[in-house]
Scaffold this motif. Structure first.
Motif, short mmCIF file in Angstrom:
data_model
loop_
_atom_site.label_atom_id
_atom_site.label_comp_id
_atom_site.label_asym_id
_atom_site.label_seq_id
_atom_site.Cartn_x
_atom_site.Cartn_y
_atom_site.Cartn_z
N VAL A 24 0.80 -1.30 -0.07
CA VAL A 24 0.13 0.04 -0.06
C VAL A 24 0.87 1.35 0.07
N GLY A 25 0.63 2.05 -0.91
CA GLY A 25 1.25 3.47 -0.86
C GLY A 25 1.36 4.09 -2.25
N GLN A 26 2.14 5.22 -2.54
CA GLN A 26 1.89 5.89 -3.64
C GLN A 26 3.70 5.44 -4.26
N ARG A 54 9.39 1.94 -5.86
CA ARG A 54 10.13 3.05 -4.82
C ARG A 54 9.02 4.15 -4.31
N HIS A 55 9.02 4.64 -2.86
CA HIS A 55 8.28 5.90 -3.01
C HIS A 55 8.93 7.01 -3.61
N TYR A 107 5.76 -10.68 -4.92
CA TYR A 107 5.94 -9.43 -4.52
C TYR A 107 6.66 -9.43 -3.20
N THR A 108 7.81 -8.78 -2.89
CA THR A 108 8.61 -8.92 -1.79
C THR A 108 8.98 -7.63 -1.41
N PRO A 109 8.76 -7.41 0.01
CA PRO A 109 9.15 -6.15 0.61
C PRO A 109 10.29 -6.30 0.83
N HIS A 110 11.25 -5.22 0.61
CA HIS A 110 12.59 -4.94 0.90
C HIS A 110 12.90 -4.15 2.16
N PRO A 111 14.05 -4.31 2.99
CA PRO A 111 14.17 -3.44 3.91
C PRO A 111 14.24 -1.85 3.93
N ASP A 112 14.64 -1.50 2.72
CA ASP A 112 14.54 0.00 2.16
C ASP A 112 13.38 0.48 2.16
N GLY A 113 12.11 -0.21 2.42
CA GLY A 113 11.01 0.20 2.05
C GLY A 113 10.27 -0.03 0.54
#
Length: 181
Positions: free
Chosen positions: A48-50, A176-177, A145-151
């Motif tokens: 979730v996010g932009q 990336r945000h 879909y893999t979340p990474h430590p850098d967000g």
């Protein structure tokens, strides 16, 4: 006076009977359904996010913007895919507690429709389904879909033309945000 008191007693007794026969109001709603607050229904929240989207092998070449929203009291996640070239599309994602799986339905500007199913494997969300391609009407696509430590979030796609026996890389994207200016 006795008659007036008797009439008053009868009226009070009648209104008491009327109140006794009035059903109690229904209980107030108890909030969102359990599937919307469970740990499983939050497994895809990392997406979730932009976002600005880049090919993993070309991290400076932006290919799309994507807005991923949590909706309907936490019961759904909606993807709004906005490529810099080509047609837009999107998906609606939800956890189905009866099936214990995540479902994703994709639809885009070309009229392509695909339905995917999958689950969280402890490190990534993995879903797959038939996503017809030209001359390959039964091609299966698996997306991880893999979340990474850098967000950031990596979305990797693989395809199979032999019912899932073998898989070929299809795409590899990094979400990336946006950098605030």
């Amino acid at each position: 006076m006795v008659l007036k008191a008797s009439v008053t007693c009868i009226l009070l007794l009648a209104s008491g009977i009327a109140f006794a026969q009035t059903p109690a109001p229904p209980p107030a709603p108890s909030g969102p359904p359990p599937g919307c607050t469970s740990a499983e229904s939050k497994q895809f929240d990392f997406w979730v996010g932009q976002w600005e989207v880049f090919p993993a092998k070309q991290p400076d070449k932006k290919v799309a913007d994507s807005l991923i929203e949590k909706l309907y009291l936490g019961c759904a996640i909606r993807e709004n895919w906005m490529p810099l070239q080509g047609g837009a599309g999107g998906s609606l994602n939800a956890y189905n507690p009866e099936e214990k799986t995540w479902r994703q339905t994709w639809l885009d500007a070309s009229g392509t429709f695909a339905d995917f199913k999958g689950s969280w494997n402890g490190k990534a969300m993995v879903i797959q389904g038939v996503w017809p391609q030209p001359n390959k009407p039964t091609q299966i696509t698996r997306m991880t879909y893999t979340p990474h430590p850098d967000g950031s979030v990596q979305q990797m796609g693989e395809t199979s033309d032999d019912e899932g026996k073998t898989w070929q890389p299809s795409f590899d994207l990094i979400y990336r945000h946006p950098v605030k200016k």
